[in-house]
Motif scaffolding. Structure first.
Motif, PDB file in Angstrom:
ATOM      1  N   PHE A  26     -67.855  50.554  35.871  1.00  0.00           N
ATOM      2  CA  PHE A  26     -68.161  50.716  37.293  1.00  0.00           C
ATOM      3  C   PHE A  26     -68.279  49.344  37.965  1.00  0.00           C
ATOM      4  N   PHE A  27     -69.043  48.452  37.323  1.00  0.00           N
ATOM      5  CA  PHE A  27     -69.249  47.137  37.929  1.00  0.00           C
ATOM      6  C   PHE A  27     -67.993  46.272  37.819  1.00  0.00           C
ATOM      7  N   TYR A  28     -67.179  46.521  36.792  1.00  0.00           N
ATOM      8  CA  TYR A  28     -65.924  45.764  36.659  1.00  0.00           C
ATOM      9  C   TYR A  28     -64.982  46.118  37.823  1.00  0.00           C
ATOM     10  N   ILE A  29     -64.869  47.428  38.076  1.00  0.00           N
ATOM     11  CA  ILE A  29     -63.996  47.862  39.184  1.00  0.00           C
ATOM     12  C   ILE A  29     -64.532  47.330  40.519  1.00  0.00           C
ATOM     13  N   PHE A  30     -65.860  47.431  40.665  1.00  0.00           N
ATOM     14  CA  PHE A  30     -66.471  46.952  41.908  1.00  0.00           C
ATOM     15  C   PHE A  30     -66.168  45.458  42.111  1.00  0.00           C
ATOM     16  N   THR A  31     -66.403  44.665  41.063  1.00  0.00           N
ATOM     17  CA  THR A  31     -66.182  43.217  41.184  1.00  0.00           C
ATOM     18  C   THR A  31     -64.705  42.918  41.432  1.00  0.00           C
ATOM     19  N   SER A  32     -63.810  43.636  40.739  1.00  0.00           N
ATOM     20  CA  SER A  32     -62.373  43.384  40.918  1.00  0.00           C
ATOM     21  C   SER A  32     -61.940  43.664  42.355  1.00  0.00           C
ATOM     22  N   VAL A  33     -62.392  44.788  42.890  1.00  0.00           N
ATOM     23  CA  VAL A  33     -62.012  45.141  44.279  1.00  0.00           C
ATOM     24  C   VAL A  33     -62.546  44.098  45.256  1.00  0.00           C
ATOM     25  N   GLN A  34     -63.822  43.736  45.085  1.00  0.00           N
ATOM     26  CA  GLN A  34     -64.414  42.802  46.037  1.00  0.00           C
ATOM     27  C   GLN A  34     -63.808  41.405  45.899  1.00  0.00           C
ATOM     28  N   CYS A  35     -63.451  41.033  44.665  1.00  0.00           N
ATOM     29  CA  CYS A  35     -62.825  39.717  44.466  1.00  0.00           C
ATOM     30  C   CYS A  35     -61.436  39.684  45.100  1.00  0.00           C
ATOM     31  N   THR A  36     -60.717  40.800  45.047  1.00  0.00           N
ATOM     32  CA  THR A  36     -59.402  40.852  45.694  1.00  0.00           C
ATOM     33  C   THR A  36     -59.560  40.696  47.205  1.00  0.00           C
ATOM     34  N   LEU A  37     -60.559  41.391  47.757  1.00  0.00           N
ATOM     35  CA  LEU A  37     -60.808  41.271  49.196  1.00  0.00           C
ATOM     36  C   LEU A  37     -61.237  39.844  49.549  1.00  0.00           C
ATOM     37  N   ALA A  38     -62.022  39.246  48.648  1.00  0.00           N
ATOM     38  CA  ALA A  38     -62.458  37.861  48.875  1.00  0.00           C
ATOM     39  C   ALA A  38     -61.255  36.923  48.895  1.00  0.00           C
ATOM     40  N   PHE A  39     -60.285  37.196  48.042  1.00  0.00           N
ATOM     41  CA  PHE A  39     -59.063  36.382  48.006  1.00  0.00           C
ATOM     42  C   PHE A  39     -58.308  36.473  49.340  1.00  0.00           C
ATOM     43  N   LEU A  40     -58.185  37.707  49.825  1.00  0.00           N
ATOM     44  CA  LEU A  40     -57.467  37.896  51.096  1.00  0.00           C
ATOM     45  C   LEU A  40     -58.213  37.225  52.260  1.00  0.00           C
ATOM     46  N   LEU A  41     -59.536  37.357  52.226  1.00  0.00           N
ATOM     47  CA  LEU A  41     -60.336  36.736  53.294  1.00  0.00           C
ATOM     48  C   LEU A  41     -60.190  35.214  53.239  1.00  0.00           C
ATOM     49  N   SER A  72     -69.305  25.264  51.955  1.00  0.00           N
ATOM     50  CA  SER A  72     -70.362  26.253  52.204  1.00  0.00           C
ATOM     51  C   SER A  72     -69.874  27.376  53.112  1.00  0.00           C
ATOM     52  N   VAL A  73     -68.916  27.056  53.986  1.00  0.00           N
ATOM     53  CA  VAL A  73     -68.382  28.088  54.893  1.00  0.00           C
ATOM     54  C   VAL A  73     -67.805  29.227  54.055  1.00  0.00           C
ATOM     55  N   LEU A  74     -66.989  28.843  53.066  1.00  0.00           N
ATOM     56  CA  LEU A  74     -66.367  29.878  52.230  1.00  0.00           C
ATOM     57  C   LEU A  74     -67.360  30.484  51.258  1.00  0.00           C
ATOM     58  N   VAL A  75     -68.179  29.610  50.644  1.00  0.00           N
ATOM     59  CA  VAL A  75     -69.110  30.108  49.613  1.00  0.00           C
ATOM     60  C   VAL A  75     -70.069  31.146  50.209  1.00  0.00           C
ATOM     61  N   ILE A  76     -70.629  30.827  51.363  1.00  0.00           N
ATOM     62  CA  ILE A  76     -71.598  31.749  51.973  1.00  0.00           C
ATOM     63  C   ILE A  76     -70.896  33.036  52.424  1.00  0.00           C
ATOM     64  N   THR A  77     -69.744  32.868  53.065  1.00  0.00           N
ATOM     65  CA  THR A  77     -69.039  34.065  53.578  1.00  0.00           C
ATOM     66  C   THR A  77     -68.594  34.969  52.433  1.00  0.00           C
ATOM     67  N   LEU A  78     -68.043  34.356  51.396  1.00  0.00           N
ATOM     68  CA  LEU A  78     -67.557  35.181  50.276  1.00  0.00           C
ATOM     69  C   LEU A  78     -68.711  35.792  49.481  1.00  0.00           C
ATOM     70  N   SER A  79     -69.839  35.085  49.467  1.00  0.00           N
ATOM     71  CA  SER A  79     -71.007  35.640  48.760  1.00  0.00           C
ATOM     72  C   SER A  79     -71.431  36.968  49.373  1.00  0.00           C
ATOM     73  N   TRP A  80     -71.334  37.036  50.704  1.00  0.00           N
ATOM     74  CA  TRP A  80     -71.742  38.272  51.385  1.00  0.00           C
ATOM     75  C   TRP A  80     -70.937  39.484  50.932  1.00  0.00           C
ATOM     76  N   ILE A  81     -69.729  39.256  50.459  1.00  0.00           N
ATOM     77  CA  ILE A  81     -68.910  40.429  50.096  1.00  0.00           C
ATOM     78  C   ILE A  81     -68.716  40.569  48.581  1.00  0.00           C
ATOM     79  N   THR A  82     -69.256  39.633  47.802  1.00  0.00           N
ATOM     80  CA  THR A  82     -69.064  39.746  46.341  1.00  0.00           C
ATOM     81  C   THR A  82     -70.377  39.994  45.604  1.00  0.00           C
ATOM     82  N   TRP A  83     -71.111  38.907  45.325  1.00  0.00           N
ATOM     83  CA  TRP A  83     -72.276  39.118  44.458  1.00  0.00           C
ATOM     84  C   TRP A  83     -73.469  39.717  45.185  1.00  0.00           C
ATOM     85  N   VAL A  84     -73.554  39.507  46.502  1.00  0.00           N
ATOM     86  CA  VAL A  84     -74.713  40.081  47.218  1.00  0.00           C
ATOM     87  C   VAL A  84     -74.676  41.618  47.162  1.00  0.00           C
ATOM     88  N   PRO A  85     -73.555  42.249  47.583  1.00  0.00           N
ATOM     89  CA  PRO A  85     -73.536  43.720  47.442  1.00  0.00           C
ATOM     90  C   PRO A  85     -73.585  44.174  45.986  1.00  0.00           C
TER      91      PRO A  85
END
Lengths: 285, 284
Positions: free
Chosen positions: A83-98, A135-148
């Motif tokens: 479950f967490f693998y799929i979640f992380t993979s999806v969010q990491c893909t979105l993080a890549f696009l962002l 920090s611009v990227l780290v903070i923004t990407l954090s909001w959609i990856t490890w925080v959720p």
């Protein structure tokens, strides 16, 4: 007021503490970032899947209320590594696009327009400039990856007693996987942004680096009958690290430590390339 | 088209060819094209060294041609030529806009359609030359590890020559197909990431698309023309294997016609677009 009285006077207001000056860059970049409706919309869209997962966890824990929907006696979702693998993979893909949309515009305009001097003539070091842009990227990407991811983990922990202690490695997996991904992505996009003058080309190159890395890595493996080709496949390397936390026992070409070292080496190369470009102008007499 | 138009097209080609071949910013395209050459060369050197040391991995020419077919279809066509064409063809219009130099062309007494055709042909020549040379060098590097008797047997008795011709033809057709797509995308989109990602996903998803949708892609026709077909990976998850269907390859002439038709349609649409093209450098 007479003109002669308008002479230079030093700034006498409150100073931003030295340790947090890099965050000034983040503050201004955030404003620019959310000025684009497309980027704001995409950033919002990135929360859709975590929200869906959260609803799934809630439904899982309150299955009796939803019993009319299913005749199954077991839980709707199995809250395990997959479950967490799929979640992380999806969010990491979105993080890549962002990152492909946000990253290229961070450094290249400053370099192309000679604006770096304006930053560095203020009490801001080169490292702080890089840290600020990072920090611009780290903070923004954090909001959609490890925080959720962490929110999901703690929500599930609150729903099921004893689950947290038994599955603590999943939280570490989410954190380590996301941090590595964010670090590599951010540094790579900043390095490309610094070396390629055109913002749009830098974005396309980011896409090319990831897909070409994977494709050429597989080509190396096929032709040379080896598995070392995966060393240039960033997505595969991150997957090896994540799998070690989420799915024990799955055979992998490298150990998680080797994969992490390879990722850190890639990040180091990107940082070196970035620092080579981020230099104040030299006065040649 | 009358003689004047052709002369104008040739003039645009002459100008653009120089820019495409010798531009500093196009250096990475050469790297992209030569990367598989380096890889096959390295393999050949290793094989020759192993043979000198009395050890061999016994890679037959049949096995090597199968490996080459895999690399050609899955890396060279789908990624190297894809991104190479993205770099070359998107640069033709979008690059000029970023350089703020497109208005020089538009101020000349020349129809915009002529400009588009000239630019497209220049990009096509550049991409075809770069990637065809790379294909030829890759094949030479693959064959270099074998002795002359094996090579001549492969070339003249195992349809080797026709395979080489097919690979070169597919390379040129790939440049033609992807070139038209990215030329149109360069005029329609300000950011190339969006069309590149969409086309990449569309082309990658081709095996799982319904047969009618398969035909609206470049890779479908190119795969039909490839001399060696690669079967579905047996290690693929069963659910995905169910979705993946190796579509019946269309006949060679149909594949070439289909690709030419697809490119022509895209170019005609681009011509319509270029007539209404307005430059606003401040928004770039």
């Amino acid at each position: 007021m007479a003109v002669y009285k308008r002479s230079y006077r030093g700034y006498s207001g409150a100073l931003t503490p030295a340790w947090s000056r890099f965050l000034v860059l983040y503050r201004f970049a955030r404003r620019t970032m959310f000025r684009s409706r497309f980027q704001t919309g995409f950033f919002t869209l990135c929360f859709f899947f975590p929200l869906l997962c959260l609803l799934g966890i809630y439904a899982n824990a309150h299955l009796s209320a939803f019993s009319f929907l299913t005749k199954r006696s077991g839980p709707l979702l199995k809250m395990d590594g997959s479950f967490f693998y799929i979640f992380t993979s999806v969010q990491c893909t979105l993080a890549f696009l962002l990152t492909a949309f946000l990253g290229p515009g961070l450094v290249s305009p400053d370099l192309a327009n000679g604006a770096l001097t304006l930053y560095l003539c203020r009490p801001l070091a080169r490292t702080e400039y890089v840290l600020g842009k990072l920090s611009v990227l780290v903070i923004t990407l954090s909001w959609i990856t490890w925080v959720p991811g962490a929110v999901l983990f703690f929500t599930q922990s609150a729903m099921e007693k004893g689950w947290m202690a038994a599955n603590f490695n999943l939280l570490i997996g989410v954190l380590v996987g996301s941090f590595l991904w964010i670090l590599v992505l951010s540094l790579l996009s900043l390095a490309l942004s610094a070396w390629v003058k055109w913002r749009v080309v830098a974005g396309a190159l980011l896409l090319a680096v990831f897909f070409m890395g994977g494709g050429f890595g597989n080509a190396i493996n096929a032709v040379l009958q080896t598995q070392q080709g995966y060393l240039i496949d960033i997505a595969r390397l991150i997957s090896i690290v994540e799998v070690s936390f989420f799915r024990d026992g799955t055979p992998q070409p490298f150990s998680p430590l080797e994969a992490s070292l390879a990722l850190l080496a890639i990040a180091g190369c990107c940082l070196w390339l970035l620092m080579r470009k981020v230099r104040p102008n030299e006065v040649i007499e | 088209m009358n003689l004047l138009r052709w002369q104008q097209v040739l003039g645009v080609i002459r100008l653009e060819i120089r820019k495409t071949f010798f531009a500093k910013r196009g250096f990475w395209i050469y790297l992209l094209a030569l990367a598989p050459v380096g890889l096959f060369l390295l393999h050949t050197i290793i094989e020759i060294q192993l043979r000198h040391m009395g050890r061999t991995r016994d890679a037959s020419i049949g096995q090597m041609s199968f490996i080459y077919a895999g690399i050609f279809q899955f890396f060279y066509l789908r990624l190297a030529i894809f991104f190479g064409c993205l770099g070359i063809f998107m640069n033709l219009f979008r690059g000029e806009m970023l350089d703020k130099s497109l208005h020089f062309y538009l101020l000349t007494p020349m129809r915009r359609e002529v400009l588009l055709v000239g630019k497209y042909l220049a990009g096509l020549i550049a991409a075809s030359v770069i990637f065809s040379i790379s294909t030829a060098l890759q094949l030479a590097a693959v064959l270099a590890q074998f002795d002359s008797a094996t090579i001549s047997h492969f070339l003249y008795q195992s349809h080797g020559l026709s395979q080489i011709a097919s690979y070169l033809g597919v390379t040129i057709l790939a440049c033609l197909g992807y070139g038209s797509v990215f030329l149109a995308a360069g005029m329609l989109f300000r950011n190339p990431i969006i069309p590149a990602a969409v086309v990449l996903v569309w082309e990658a998803a081709n095996p799982v698309l319904p047969s009618i949708l398969k035909k609206i892609s470049v890779i479908y026709y190119l795969k039909s023309l490839c001399p060696v077909s690669i079967p579905v990976d047996p290690g693929m998850p069963s659910l995905l294997a169910l979705l993946v269907s190796n579509a019946e390859p269309v006949a060679g002439y149909l594949a070439v016609t289909g690709l030419l038709l697809l490119s022509a349609l895209i170019l005609v649409a681009s011509m319509k677009r270029v007539r209404r093209l307005e430059i606003n450098y401040t928004t770039e």
